[in-house]
Design a protein around this motif. Structure first.
Motif, PDB file in Angstrom:
ATOM      1  N   THR A  94      -7.562 -27.680 -20.611  1.00  0.00           N
ATOM      2  CA  THR A  94      -7.027 -26.315 -20.709  1.00  0.00           C
ATOM      3  C   THR A  94      -6.432 -25.965 -22.070  1.00  0.00           C
ATOM      4  O   THR A  94      -6.712 -24.890 -22.603  1.00  0.00           O
ATOM      5  CB  THR A  94      -5.932 -26.106 -19.641  1.00  0.00           C
ATOM      6  OG1 THR A  94      -4.935 -27.136 -19.769  1.00  0.00           O
ATOM      7  CG2 THR A  94      -6.513 -26.154 -18.238  1.00  0.00           C
ATOM      8  N   THR A 412      -8.807 -25.776 -10.924  1.00  0.00           N
ATOM      9  CA  THR A 412      -8.133 -25.015 -11.977  1.00  0.00           C
ATOM     10  C   THR A 412      -8.778 -23.649 -12.167  1.00  0.00           C
ATOM     11  O   THR A 412      -8.090 -22.646 -12.388  1.00  0.00           O
ATOM     12  CB  THR A 412      -8.161 -25.798 -13.300  1.00  0.00           C
ATOM     13  OG1 THR A 412      -7.593 -27.091 -13.103  1.00  0.00           O
ATOM     14  CG2 THR A 412      -7.377 -25.076 -14.380  1.00  0.00           C
ATOM     15  N   LEU A 416      -7.162 -19.977 -12.219  1.00  0.00           N
ATOM     16  CA  LEU A 416      -7.376 -19.076 -13.356  1.00  0.00           C
ATOM     17  C   LEU A 416      -7.896 -17.722 -12.888  1.00  0.00           C
ATOM     18  O   LEU A 416      -7.435 -16.662 -13.344  1.00  0.00           O
ATOM     19  CB  LEU A 416      -8.361 -19.726 -14.337  1.00  0.00           C
ATOM     20  CG  LEU A 416      -8.654 -18.965 -15.632  1.00  0.00           C
ATOM     21  CD1 LEU A 416      -8.844 -19.943 -16.785  1.00  0.00           C
ATOM     22  CD2 LEU A 416      -9.916 -18.116 -15.494  1.00  0.00           C
ATOM     23  N   LEU A 438      -4.224 -18.256 -19.216  1.00  0.00           N
ATOM     24  CA  LEU A 438      -4.396 -19.644 -19.638  1.00  0.00           C
ATOM     25  C   LEU A 438      -3.123 -20.450 -19.412  1.00  0.00           C
ATOM     26  O   LEU A 438      -3.179 -21.644 -19.101  1.00  0.00           O
ATOM     27  CB  LEU A 438      -4.795 -19.697 -21.112  1.00  0.00           C
ATOM     28  CG  LEU A 438      -6.206 -19.201 -21.454  1.00  0.00           C
ATOM     29  CD1 LEU A 438      -6.444 -19.242 -22.961  1.00  0.00           C
ATOM     30  CD2 LEU A 438      -7.261 -20.032 -20.736  1.00  0.00           C
ATOM     31  N   ALA A 441      -3.163 -21.380 -15.769  1.00  0.00           N
ATOM     32  CA  ALA A 441      -4.196 -22.392 -15.530  1.00  0.00           C
ATOM     33  C   ALA A 441      -3.793 -23.747 -16.094  1.00  0.00           C
ATOM     34  O   ALA A 441      -4.044 -24.788 -15.469  1.00  0.00           O
ATOM     35  CB  ALA A 441      -5.523 -21.940 -16.146  1.00  0.00           C
ATOM     36  N   ALA A 442      -3.172 -23.758 -17.282  1.00  0.00           N
ATOM     37  CA  ALA A 442      -2.802 -25.025 -17.916  1.00  0.00           C
ATOM     38  C   ALA A 442      -1.752 -25.764 -17.104  1.00  0.00           C
ATOM     39  O   ALA A 442      -1.863 -26.978 -16.872  1.00  0.00           O
ATOM     40  CB  ALA A 442      -2.299 -24.770 -19.337  1.00  0.00           C
ATOM     41  N   CYS A 445      -3.288 -26.962 -13.861  1.00  0.00           N
ATOM     42  CA  CYS A 445      -4.190 -28.091 -14.097  1.00  0.00           C
ATOM     43  C   CYS A 445      -3.406 -29.388 -14.285  1.00  0.00           C
ATOM     44  O   CYS A 445      -3.766 -30.428 -13.723  1.00  0.00           O
ATOM     45  CB  CYS A 445      -5.058 -27.812 -15.325  1.00  0.00           C
ATOM     46  SG  CYS A 445      -6.369 -29.026 -15.594  1.00  0.00           S
ATOM     47  N   ALA A 515     -12.416 -26.717 -21.445  1.00  0.00           N
ATOM     48  CA  ALA A 515     -11.552 -25.719 -22.078  1.00  0.00           C
ATOM     49  C   ALA A 515     -12.368 -24.528 -22.550  1.00  0.00           C
ATOM     50  O   ALA A 515     -11.917 -23.375 -22.475  1.00  0.00           O
ATOM     51  CB  ALA A 515     -10.801 -26.352 -23.253  1.00  0.00           C
ATOM     52  N   MET A 518     -12.860 -22.370 -19.605  1.00  0.00           N
ATOM     53  CA  MET A 518     -11.627 -21.648 -19.285  1.00  0.00           C
ATOM     54  C   MET A 518     -11.452 -20.450 -20.224  1.00  0.00           C
ATOM     55  O   MET A 518     -11.093 -19.345 -19.783  1.00  0.00           O
ATOM     56  CB  MET A 518     -10.409 -22.569 -19.423  1.00  0.00           C
ATOM     57  CG  MET A 518     -10.429 -23.829 -18.584  1.00  0.00           C
ATOM     58  SD  MET A 518     -10.300 -23.526 -16.830  1.00  0.00           S
ATOM     59  CE  MET A 518     -10.592 -25.188 -16.196  1.00  0.00           C
TER      60      MET A 518
END
Length: 675
Positions: A94, A412, A416, A438, A441-442, A445, A515, A518
């Motif tokens: 991510t 993830t 997102l 993001l 999501a990060a 994750c 990534a 994403m």
């Protein structure tokens, strides 16, 4: 099962456990494995499970004359050491997206922001630990999940203790796994091909279309094609399939069959001009590249949609256990003190207070991205809800197929997509909206990765007789420490690539594929370019599976999401287990002893490949200019005969060796024991 009824170390034992040397070794292992796996994830989009390497290294370290320790100290060091790989996965899948994303020519980050990166890792990692503690008993004890890698790791630890029978077999199998990895790894001395790809065109079919009144509409010539790969000759994947058994391996493989032998050929058949539409500069891309694009950009979003519904269905099925876990969280304190040490977790009230406390810096981080307090509060609430739900689902899947096969990317992506929809709904678009998406999501994750790692570790501790609370404390300490260290390997790799003339992360040498996906999806959703139709197709597909009571819809979706050679290798392991069981029953040697010995051998194979993968990553990272043993010895990246038919046929020898270890050797051992 026997190891659950009677742990290796009794509950009344006062054996040393959470000591300074166990914690020190665990933190060092976490840092080293995190750095090695950061490289692997940037380079190949995957990490190598640290559970087995950490167990082996802890076992070896505590045998040193000046560092001797107990099996429970080894367990603490191993549990802490796995944090590095888990956080590396959460970070690399991510964090690089913050560098890769661009909106109207403006970039979110131009270089790594140390403070924000470390805060994301810290928040996600610690929240992952706290989330899964609430569900420890639900998943690790009550759910009766197979936990293949946990059982394999526990078997290795027990076999490594003085006087434990079976040690020579598990370490012998580990040696075979290491040797095969050397002979197939791109950084090793490659002597055979791990998998072979096939592409077969179907005969042209003329479809005469007509309307509901049977009036001709026209004729279209359709051309289909099948593209698939042979199962990967991977000791680790085959070993996982052997441990989880034929049924679960077959369910997982069915997703691969649907993806590669139904959906991808169907896409070619419906749109025979697809290759021409993707032509760049007048030249159509090779068929293999078109197939990869169809799988990656069409089938995987369908799988993500299926995972969304499958995850919701799984959570609904676990609603009673989850509710019980929450109720127990507020009444566990006195029980923890008076009950067996094997049932002592960190106090539930402390967990809830910890989650509440982490919400403050998390909201501040989202405010920094959006400069909108309402949006920041919504993002924090979404992260907490999705983080817990997806951590629970991820932990459940770890119990089914092991941490190495946990679909972190798919889970993830689910977070997102939902976060992006909410940001758009609140009018937070542009670069600020992408940053918030993001950010959610990060952290999600990292939470999923760490929670999956911890539940696997807690299951190992449950089998060995470790104290859950002490393992949880060790994991939190290692997570906090590693969060501030892991930024540096990513920063160094990025800067080294820039120095060499590349573009940093995102360069072909460091593609960071997850990534990149994403970044692409966050831009697409906030910008209104998301392929929602594909997500909807997947959701409807999963609903159909649920209606016909198909077993484990989420596991089927995971099979669609994984490469065909991966699901094929797991299925081969399941088939070998089925064959071994049939032969054992026929010869009258079936039973717990036979199953345990087979699991020991499979455990060795899994550990051998995992450990060697980490070692190669460390070599590539430590020695500038080193790319492979093949290049060091012969000056080429690959021997000529390996790329041809000889390299493919040679792989059958490796498969034969794995099959002999998993079928013939347990049968022979069981026959001798019965004589």
């Amino acid at each position: 099962m026997r190891e659950e009824q009677r742990p290796y170390v009794p509950a009344d034992s006062t054996m040393a456990e959470l000591t300074w040397k166990a914690m020190l070794l665990g933190v060092v292992l976490a840092a080293v494995m995190g750095a090695a796996n950061a490289y692997l994830a940037l380079k190949a989009g995957q990490t190598v499970s640290a559970t087995f390497p950490a167990a082996i290294l802890a076992l070896a370290a505590f045998r040193l004359p000046f560092f001797r320790g107990t099996v429970l100290e080894q367990n603490i060091a191993r549990a802490a050491g796995t944090v590095g790989e888990a956080l590396a996965a959460g970070a690399i899948f991510t964090i690089p997206a913050f560098l890769m994303v661009s909106v109207d020519g403006q970039r979110l980050w131009t270089t790594f922001d140390y403070g924000q990166t470390a805060l994301i890792l810290l928040l996600g990692g610690v929240l992952g630990v706290l989330f899964i503690i609430l569900l420890r008993r639900t998943l690790a004890v009550d759910a009766a999940l197979p936990f293949p890698e946990s059982r394999a790791c526990a078997a290795i630890v027990r076999a490594g203790q003085a006087g434990e029978t079976g040690a020579k077999y598990v370490f012998g199998a580990m040696g075979v796994g290491m040797l095969l990895q050397v002979f197939k790894d791109g950084a090793g001395l490659r002597l055979f091909r791990e998998s072979v790809e096939f592409f077969r065109e179907l005969p042209a079919s003329v479809i005469r279309h007509f309307d509901s009144s049977r009036n001709p509409l026209g004729e279209v010539e359709h051309r289909g094609a099948f593209a698939f790969a042979t199962p990967s000759i991977s000791p680790a994947l085959i070993g996982v399939g052997y441990i989880i058994g034929f049924e679960l391996a077959a369910i997982n493989f069915s997703g691969g069959v649907l993806a590669w032998l139904v959906f991808i050929p169907l896409a070619f058949f419906v749109n025979p001009e697809l290759a021409g539409q993707l032509a760049a500069g007048g030249a159509a891309p090779p068929p293999g590249e078109v197939i990869f694009s169809v799988w990656y950009n069409i089938v995987r979003p369908i799988a993500v949609g299926a995972m969304l519904v499958g995850a919701a269905n799984t959570m609904w099925g676990m609603r009673g256990s989850i509710a019980a876990a929450f109720r127990g969280a507020f009444h566990r304190g006195s029980h923890n003190e008076s009950g067996s040490r094997l049932e002592r977790d960190i106090d539930g009230r402390s967990i809830v207070l910890g989650i509440a406390g982490l919400t403050v810096p998390m909201t501040w981080l989202y405010w920094k991205f959006t400069e909108n307090l309402v949006a920041a509060l919504v993002a924090a609430a979404v992260m907490l809800a999705l983080g817990f739900l997806l951590s629970a689902v991820g932990g459940y899947l770890v119990g089914l197929v092991g941490g190495s096969n946990q679909p972190v990317s798919g889970l993830t992506l689910s977070a997102l997509i939902l976060a992006a929809l909410l940001m758009v709904a609140f009018g937070v678009t542009g670069l600020a909206g992408v940053g918030a998406v993001l950010g959610v999501a990060a952290i999600v994750c990292c939470a999923i990765c760490v929670s999956g790692s911890l539940i696997q570790d807690l299951k190992v501790g449950h089998i060995l007789g470790g104290t859950p609370r002490k393992m949880e404390i060790a994991e939190i300490v290692a997570t906090v420490t590693t969060s501030f260290v892991l930024v540096y390997p990513m920063l160094w790799l990025h800067q080294a690539n820039l120095k060499a003339g590349g573009i940093g992360i995102g360069d072909p040498a460091l593609p960071a594929p997850q990534a990149g996906l994403m970044a692409q999806l966050s831009e697409g959703i906030v910008g209104g370019q998301m392929p929602w139709g594909l997500i909807l197709f997947g959701m409807c597909f999963a609903v159909g599976l649920i209606l016909i009571k198909a077993p484990a819809p989420t596991l089927i979706a995971v099979g669609m999401y994984l490469p065909f050679e991966t699901t094929g290798a797991i299925f081969v392991g399941g088939c070998l287990k089925w064959l071994a069981d049939r032969l054992a029953a026929k010869r009258g040697v079936a039973g717990e002893s036979f199953d345990s010995f087979g699991s020991l051998v499979a455990s060795g194979l899994i550990a051998g490949e995992s450990l060697t993968g980490v070692l190669f990553a460390g070599l590539v990272l430590a020695f500038e200019g080193f790319s492979s043993i093949t290049r060091a010895l012969f000056g080429v990246d690959e021997l000529a005969w390996v790329a041809g038919p000889a390299g493919a046929w040679t792989s059958l020898l490796a498969l034969g060796a794995i099959a002999w270890l998993l079928v013939a050797l347990p049968l022979r051992k069981a026959a001798r024991a019965a004589a």
